[in-house]
Write a protein that holds these residues in place. Structure first.
Motif, PDB file in Angstrom:
ATOM      1  N   ALA A   1      21.369  18.993  25.313  1.00 16.62           N
ATOM      2  CA  ALA A   1      20.485  18.093  24.565  1.00 16.62           C
ATOM      3  C   ALA A   1      20.137  16.870  25.396  1.00 16.62           C
ATOM      4  CB  ALA A   1      21.149  17.683  23.255  1.00 16.62           C
ATOM      5  N   ILE A   2      21.115  16.296  26.067  1.00 18.09           N
ATOM      6  CA  ILE A   2      20.856  15.117  26.903  1.00 18.09           C
ATOM      7  C   ILE A   2      19.922  15.482  28.053  1.00 18.09           C
ATOM      8  CG2 ILE A   2      21.949  13.485  28.486  1.00 18.09           C
ATOM      9  CD1 ILE A   2      24.406  13.582  26.546  1.00 18.09           C
ATOM     10  N   ALA A   3      20.151  16.648  28.660  1.00 17.00           N
ATOM     11  CA  ALA A   3      19.278  17.101  29.748  1.00 17.00           C
ATOM     12  C   ALA A   3      17.852  17.323  29.263  1.00 17.00           C
ATOM     13  CB  ALA A   3      19.838  18.379  30.369  1.00 17.00           C
ATOM     14  N   ALA A   4      17.700  17.722  28.001  1.00 20.00           N
ATOM     15  CA  ALA A   4      16.374  17.990  27.434  1.00 20.00           C
ATOM     16  C   ALA A   4      15.686  16.732  26.927  1.00 20.00           C
ATOM     17  CB  ALA A   4      16.497  19.008  26.304  1.00 20.00           C
ATOM     18  N   GLY A   5      16.396  15.604  26.922  1.00 16.05           N
ATOM     19  CA  GLY A   5      15.790  14.353  26.494  1.00 16.05           C
ATOM     20  C   GLY A   5      15.919  14.043  25.015  1.00 16.05           C
ATOM     21  N   VAL A   6      16.819  14.721  24.305  1.00 19.78           N
ATOM     22  CA  VAL A   6      17.058  14.418  22.894  1.00 19.78           C
ATOM     23  C   VAL A   6      17.586  12.994  22.765  1.00 19.78           C
ATOM     24  CG1 VAL A   6      18.430  15.032  20.857  1.00 19.78           C
ATOM     25  CG2 VAL A   6      17.455  16.832  22.306  1.00 19.78           C
ATOM     26  N   ARG A   7      17.087  12.252  21.793  1.00 15.74           N
ATOM     27  CA  ARG A   7      17.499  10.862  21.608  1.00 15.74           C
ATOM     28  C   ARG A   7      18.657  10.726  20.629  1.00 15.74           C
ATOM     29  NH1 ARG A   7      14.066   7.923  18.929  1.00 15.74           N
ATOM     30  NH2 ARG A   7      14.832   5.939  19.758  1.00 15.74           N
ATOM     31  N   ASN A   8      18.639  11.510  19.541  1.00 13.86           N
ATOM     32  CA  ASN A   8      19.589  11.315  18.446  1.00 13.86           C
ATOM     33  C   ASN A   8      20.292  12.619  18.093  1.00 13.86           C
ATOM     34  OD1 ASN A   8      18.373   8.676  18.100  1.00 13.86           O
ATOM     35  ND2 ASN A   8      16.741   9.691  16.952  1.00 13.86           N
ATOM     36  N   VAL A   9      21.583  12.517  17.778  1.00 11.94           N
ATOM     37  CA  VAL A   9      22.341  13.656  17.259  1.00 11.94           C
ATOM     38  C   VAL A   9      23.079  13.212  16.006  1.00 11.94           C
ATOM     39  CG1 VAL A   9      24.179  15.330  17.664  1.00 11.94           C
ATOM     40  CG2 VAL A   9      22.633  14.716  19.534  1.00 11.94           C
ATOM     41  N   VAL A  10      22.909  13.965  14.929  1.00 15.90           N
ATOM     42  CA  VAL A  10      23.654  13.726  13.689  1.00 15.90           C
ATOM     43  C   VAL A  10      24.555  14.925  13.465  1.00 15.90           C
ATOM     44  CG1 VAL A  10      23.523  13.351  11.198  1.00 15.90           C
ATOM     45  CG2 VAL A  10      21.784  12.349  12.706  1.00 15.90           C
ATOM     46  N   LEU A  11      25.847  14.697  13.429  1.00 18.84           N
ATOM     47  CA  LEU A  11      26.828  15.744  13.171  1.00 18.84           C
ATOM     48  C   LEU A  11      27.167  15.769  11.692  1.00 18.84           C
ATOM     49  CD1 LEU A  11      29.100  17.813  13.888  1.00 18.84           C
ATOM     50  CD2 LEU A  11      30.564  15.831  14.379  1.00 18.84           C
ATOM     51  N   ILE A  12      27.039  16.928  11.069  1.00 18.73           N
ATOM     52  CA  ILE A  12      27.494  17.097   9.694  1.00 18.73           C
ATOM     53  C   ILE A  12      28.976  17.445   9.758  1.00 18.73           C
ATOM     54  CG2 ILE A  12      27.139  18.278   7.517  1.00 18.73           C
ATOM     55  CD1 ILE A  12      24.759  16.590   8.507  1.00 18.73           C
ATOM     56  N   GLY A  13      29.808  16.501   9.336  1.00 19.89           N
ATOM     57  CA  GLY A  13      31.247  16.623   9.514  1.00 19.89           C
ATOM     58  C   GLY A  13      32.002  16.861   8.221  1.00 19.89           C
ATOM     59  N   THR A  14      33.321  16.807   8.327  1.00 22.11           N
ATOM     60  CA  THR A  14      34.221  17.065   7.212  1.00 22.11           C
ATOM     61  C   THR A  14      35.305  15.989   7.160  1.00 22.11           C
ATOM     62  OG1 THR A  14      35.949  18.331   8.376  1.00 22.11           O
ATOM     63  CG2 THR A  14      33.939  19.515   7.795  1.00 22.11           C
ATOM     64  N   VAL A  15      36.170  16.102   6.171  1.00 22.08           N
ATOM     65  CA  VAL A  15      37.295  15.170   6.055  1.00 22.08           C
ATOM     66  C   VAL A  15      38.491  15.624   6.885  1.00 22.08           C
ATOM     67  CG1 VAL A  15      36.589  14.444   3.747  1.00 22.08           C
ATOM     68  CG2 VAL A  15      38.261  16.293   3.990  1.00 22.08           C
ATOM     69  N   TYR A  16      38.404  16.765   7.534  1.00 26.64           N
ATOM     70  CA  TYR A  16      39.552  17.300   8.272  1.00 26.64           C
ATOM     71  C   TYR A  16      40.150  16.321   9.286  1.00 26.64           C
ATOM     72  CZ  TYR A  16      38.421  22.064   6.577  1.00 26.64           C
ATOM     73  OH  TYR A  16      38.184  23.167   5.812  1.00 26.64           O
ATOM     74  N   PRO A  17      39.332  15.522  10.024  1.00 26.93           N
ATOM     75  CA  PRO A  17      39.941  14.637  11.023  1.00 26.93           C
ATOM     76  C   PRO A  17      40.817  13.538  10.442  1.00 26.93           C
ATOM     77  CG  PRO A  17      37.630  15.032  11.542  1.00 26.93           C
ATOM     78  CD  PRO A  17      37.870  15.554  10.148  1.00 26.93           C
ATOM     79  N   TYR A  18      40.732  13.270   9.144  1.00 32.85           N
ATOM     80  CA  TYR A  18      41.562  12.232   8.548  1.00 32.85           C
ATOM     81  C   TYR A  18      43.013  12.676   8.381  1.00 32.85           C
ATOM     82  CZ  TYR A  18      37.415   9.494   7.274  1.00 32.85           C
ATOM     83  OH  TYR A  18      36.270   8.742   7.305  1.00 32.85           O
ATOM     84  N   GLY A  19      43.243  13.968   8.199  1.00 33.17           N
ATOM     85  CA  GLY A  19      44.576  14.412   7.846  1.00 33.17           C
ATOM     86  C   GLY A  19      44.904  14.040   6.412  1.00 33.17           C
ATOM     87  N   ARG A  20      46.179  13.926   6.119  1.00 32.41           N
ATOM     88  CA  ARG A  20      46.583  13.555   4.755  1.00 32.41           C
ATOM     89  C   ARG A  20      46.111  12.138   4.436  1.00 32.41           C
ATOM     90  NH1 ARG A  20      50.134  17.263   2.804  1.00 32.41           N
ATOM     91  NH2 ARG A  20      51.256  18.532   4.351  1.00 32.41           N
ATOM     92  N   PRO A  21      45.701  11.899   3.191  1.00 32.42           N
ATOM     93  CA  PRO A  21      45.235  10.552   2.843  1.00 32.42           C
ATOM     94  C   PRO A  21      46.332   9.512   3.053  1.00 32.42           C
ATOM     95  CG  PRO A  21      45.484  11.942   0.880  1.00 32.42           C
ATOM     96  CD  PRO A  21      45.639  12.834   2.057  1.00 32.42           C
ATOM     97  N   ARG A  22      45.975   8.426   3.752  1.00 33.80           N
ATOM     98  CA  ARG A  22      46.910   7.343   4.037  1.00 33.80           C
ATOM     99  C   ARG A  22      46.686   6.146   3.127  1.00 33.80           C
ATOM    100  NH1 ARG A  22      48.267  11.116   6.957  1.00 33.80           N
ATOM    101  NH2 ARG A  22      49.064  10.971   9.094  1.00 33.80           N
ATOM    102  N   THR A  23      45.561   6.139   2.425  1.00 34.77           N
ATOM    103  CA  THR A  23      45.239   5.038   1.524  1.00 34.77           C
ATOM    104  C   THR A  23      44.904   5.614   0.157  1.00 34.77           C
ATOM    105  OG1 THR A  23      42.880   5.081   2.105  1.00 34.77           O
ATOM    106  CG2 THR A  23      44.309   3.701   3.456  1.00 34.77           C
ATOM    107  N   ALA A  24      44.793   4.738  -0.812  1.00 33.65           N
ATOM    108  CA  ALA A  24      44.450   5.184  -2.160  1.00 33.65           C
ATOM    109  C   ALA A  24      43.007   5.679  -2.187  1.00 33.65           C
ATOM    110  CB  ALA A  24      44.632   4.039  -3.152  1.00 33.65           C
TER     111      ALA A  24
END
Length: 326
Positions: free
Chosen positions: A96-119
């Motif tokens: 994408a960078i080589a092609a000149g794309v300016r913006n990337v939006v990743l549709i993500g999940t809660v998985y990187p948080y792990g177990r909830p640490r806050t209320a």
């Protein structure tokens, strides 16, 4: 608006974003590994440009991204192959960078948080401390993207979603129960079903993604799109029973049953490590997103379930008619 490309477009989220673009009359590109799937999903839309790519081929990635201003990334992998997520993100970013794309939006999940640490509900500043392999792979994917942003190579944003459902959405925890309400059969569910949970209605996602992608202050940050409020699977099952007009037969799989089923089914086996999201729910706060782009249209659960059941009934009737003609 400059051309937007949906990478991994054949899934539910891709179709939602494509529908939002189509409603505005905007041309768009859909990118996937399966030409038949792309044609089936988007071949009817004259605004859609279908492009097949091979993420392992740098030339193919560059070609798929050529002439694109904004890339929305939704590339999926098998649930038992999450180690591919960082690799595919790295390859896509390079192309994408080589092609000149300016913006990337990743549709993500809660998985990187792990177990909830806050209320609950949790904000975007929740620690990213994944204790699962899938969470670590998703975090690595995000880190690659945000590092590219920090280095000034591209503008990047992440939009986190909770579990989802909607008409024709098969990759949903609620799909089996919706099918049971519409067509009979057994509602297969992950238990316990009385714990708080949230779901986003897939048709609501597309317009939000477009508004976020177009906002100059969206980039360099992670955002939450919460569901239509905290609920329980039990409450949603009761609503489906009301729509069906009778109690639904149900089979609820807890962690032990998932382990047993996993001996024969790799998908069920991989659900075991993520079972904490059922027992220790993480509900998201999307106040920051609302402050950025304004009010968020969210379909109430009763309406979303009704529309999902009606769509399943129509699909069943259409399949029956096709069978008769055959």
């Amino acid at each position: 608006m400059s051309k937007i490309a949906l990478f991994g477009a054949s899934g539910a989220m891709g179709r939602s974003i494509a529908a939002a673009l189509g409603a505005e009359g905007c041309a768009y590109r859909v990118v996937g590994r399966n030409e038949a799937a792309l044609r089936a999903a988007f071949g009817h839309d004259p605004l859609a440009e279908c492009v097949v790519w091979n993420p392992g081929d740098p030339a193919s990635v560059r070609a798929a991204a050529q002439g694109v201003d904004t890339l929305v990334y939704m590339v999926g992998v098998n649930y038992w192959q999450f180690e591919l997520h960082p690799r595919l993100m790295r390859q896509t970013l390079e192309g994408a960078i080589a092609a000149g794309v300016r913006n990337v939006v990743l549709i993500g999940t809660v998985y990187p948080y792990g177990r909830p640490r806050t209320a609950n509900p949790v904000r975007e500043d929740h620690p990213r401390e994944p204790h699962t392999f899938k969470g670590r792979m998703r975090k690595a994917q995000e880190d690659l993207l945000m590092q590219a942003h920090a280095e000034g190579r591209i503008r990047a944003a992440v939009l986190r979603l909770p579990d989802f459902y909607g008409p024709g959405v098969e990759a949903s925890m609620l799909h089996s129960a919706i099918q049971a309400a519409a067509c009979g059969g057994v509602a297969q569910m992950l238990g316990p079903i009385d714990r708080p949970h949230e779901f986003v209605y897939v048709p609501d996602v597309g317009p939000v993604v477009l508004r976020l992608a177009r906002h100059p202050e969206a980039y360099g940050k992670i955002w939450h799109l919460a569901g239509s409020g905290a609920t329980t699977q039990q409450a949603l099952l009761q609503e489906l029973e009301r729509l069906a007009g009778h109690p639904l037969r149900r089979r609820i799989a807890g962690k032990t049953l998932l382990r047993i089923a996993g001996l024969f089914n790799p998908f069920m086996r991989e659900l075991v490590e993520m079972h904490y999201l059922i027992t220790d729910p993480l509900i998201m706060d999307d106040t920051a997103l609302q402050q950025l782009i304004g009010p968020l249209g969210k379909t109430p659960y009763a309406q979303g379930l009704r529309e999902s059941v009606e769509a399943a009934r129509r699909a069943r009737a259409a399949n029956g008619l096709a069978g008769e003609r055959a």
